[in-house]
Design an enzyme around this catalytic site. Structure first.
Site, PDB file in Angstrom:
ATOM      1  N   ASP A  86     169.467  93.003  43.106  1.00 52.08           N
ATOM      2  CA  ASP A  86     168.091  92.529  42.961  1.00 52.08           C
ATOM      3  C   ASP A  86     167.430  92.128  44.294  1.00 52.08           C
ATOM      4  O   ASP A  86     167.858  91.163  44.939  1.00 52.08           O
ATOM      5  CB  ASP A  86     168.042  91.318  42.024  1.00 52.08           C
ATOM      6  CG  ASP A  86     168.757  91.558  40.694  1.00 52.08           C
ATOM      7  OD1 ASP A  86     169.774  92.283  40.668  1.00 52.08           O
ATOM      8  OD2 ASP A  86     168.303  90.993  39.682  1.00 52.08           O
ATOM      9  N   HIS A  93     162.426  91.134  34.295  1.00 53.05           N
ATOM     10  CA  HIS A  93     161.128  90.930  34.953  1.00 53.05           C
ATOM     11  C   HIS A  93     160.329  92.230  35.076  1.00 53.05           C
ATOM     12  O   HIS A  93     159.363  92.290  35.845  1.00 53.05           O
ATOM     13  CB  HIS A  93     161.330  90.313  36.343  1.00 53.05           C
ATOM     14  CG  HIS A  93     161.783  88.880  36.279  1.00 53.05           C
ATOM     15  ND1 HIS A  93     160.976  87.870  35.831  1.00 53.05           N
ATOM     16  CD2 HIS A  93     162.973  88.305  36.560  1.00 53.05           C
ATOM     17  CE1 HIS A  93     161.641  86.717  35.867  1.00 53.05           C
ATOM     18  NE2 HIS A  93     162.866  86.964  36.297  1.00 53.05           N
ATOM     19  N   HIS A 127     171.264  90.890  37.880  1.00 56.70           N
ATOM     20  CA  HIS A 127     170.534  89.777  37.260  1.00 56.70           C
ATOM     21  C   HIS A 127     170.996  88.388  37.709  1.00 56.70           C
ATOM     22  O   HIS A 127     170.162  87.511  37.832  1.00 56.70           O
ATOM     23  CB  HIS A 127     170.564  89.846  35.725  1.00 56.70           C
ATOM     24  CG  HIS A 127     169.917  88.687  35.029  1.00 56.70           C
ATOM     25  ND1 HIS A 127     168.538  88.505  35.011  1.00 56.70           N
ATOM     26  CD2 HIS A 127     170.425  87.630  34.344  1.00 56.70           C
ATOM     27  CE1 HIS A 127     168.257  87.392  34.330  1.00 56.70           C
ATOM     28  NE2 HIS A 127     169.378  86.842  33.911  1.00 56.70           N
TER      29      HIS A 127
HETATM   30 FE   LIG Z   1     166.986  89.507  39.233  1.00 56.42          FE
HETATM   31 FE   LIG Z   2     166.931  89.637  35.766  1.00 62.62          FE
END
Ligand SMILES: [Fe+2]
Ligand SMILES: [Fe+2]
Length: 271
Positions: free
Chosen positions: A8, A68, A178
């Protein structure tokens, strides 16, 4: 096939570090297929089309999203035209975009990339296990497709590990996203699937999972809403996972973490 997955990207620092690292890592590790998760690229929340364009131009073959996915609404019309921008496969039918993409490499080899979202401590979606099994019914690893990669975007390590074991031997590589913290469990499972339960983030680790530590501390300790959370903006660590697969079987030969820059201990695989 040599595969790089970057976890991420959080905010500008994560985005810029990943965009700078992609060409460098592609060359140093002789990467055939690069995938990045960019659900937090826009100030921690979502991904804007111009950011996606920058990441594709920097060398990302596929971009995955997560819970998201829709925080930046402009991504909804954009995703319709971008088959290599993935949202989770197990959203309900009719959700914009797609959960899997076939990537054809310049030399003709093919790789299938997918993302599913977990359901423990997350919004309930359709079953990620069944969605994966249904998709895999159409492909034979090592036959019609040389590699299959699945990003499981989930909170619980247990759900990610269970997923990897269930599809051990049917997927080349299962990587978790995540939680934003890279895990030290990179391994090739007994059936030949490479697995790491979380890739970690590309972001500033002087933070609470990439977000400013002051705001996060207020929320947890004082139970006060405080100001709106924003990303920490110090130097990012680029966190990811490197996997090498056998084209004939589609199974993994090796897996190693990648950690470059910023505060975390550094690691770069040696070819
Ligand atoms: Fe994330
Ligand atoms: Fe996430």
């Amino acid at each position: 096939m040599r595969i790089l997955f970057l976890g991420d990207l959080v905010g500008r620092t994560g985005r810029e570090a990943a965009a700078a690292a992609l060409p460098r890592l592609r060359e140093a590790l002789r990467i055939d297929l690069a995938i990045v998760n960019a659900e937090n690229a826009s100030h921690g929340f979502g991904l804007a089309p111009d950011m996606a364009n920058t990441l594709f131009a920097a060398g990302a073959d596929v971009i995955t999203l997560g819970n998201h996915a829709w925080d930046r609404k402009e991504i909804i019309p954009y995703i319709a035209d971008k088959p290599r921008l993935l949202r989770a496969l197990n959203y309900p039918p009719g959700t914009p975009g797609q959960g899997a993409a076939m990537v054809e490499l310049q030399d003709g080899r093919r790789a299938l990339v997918m993302q599913v979202m977990g359901r423990l401590f997350m919004d309930p979606l359709d079953c990620p296990f069944r969605a994966t099994a249904d998709l895999l019914a159409n492909y034979r690893l090592g036959g019609t497709v040389q590699a299959i990669v699945s990003d499981i975007h989930a909170e619980a390590t247990s759900e990610k590990m269970a997923y990897a074991h269930i599809f051990d031997g049917q997927l080349s590589f299962v990587v978790g996203t995540h939680t934003h913290c890279p895990t030290a469990d990179a391994q090739v499972l007994p059936g030949g699937t490479a697995f790491q339960s979380d890739a970690g983030m590309c972001g500033d680790f002087n933070s609470v999972i990439g977000m400013s530590k002051d705001g996060a501390a207020l929320r947890f300790w004082r139970k006060m809403p405080g100001e709106k959370l924003g990303p920490a903006e110090g130097e990012a660590t680029v966190c990811g996972v490197f996997v090498e697969t056998d084209d004939a079987t589609g199974l993994a030969r090796r897996i190693e973490p990648v950690r470059q820059g910023g505060r975390l201990s550094q690691h770069l695989p040696v070819l």
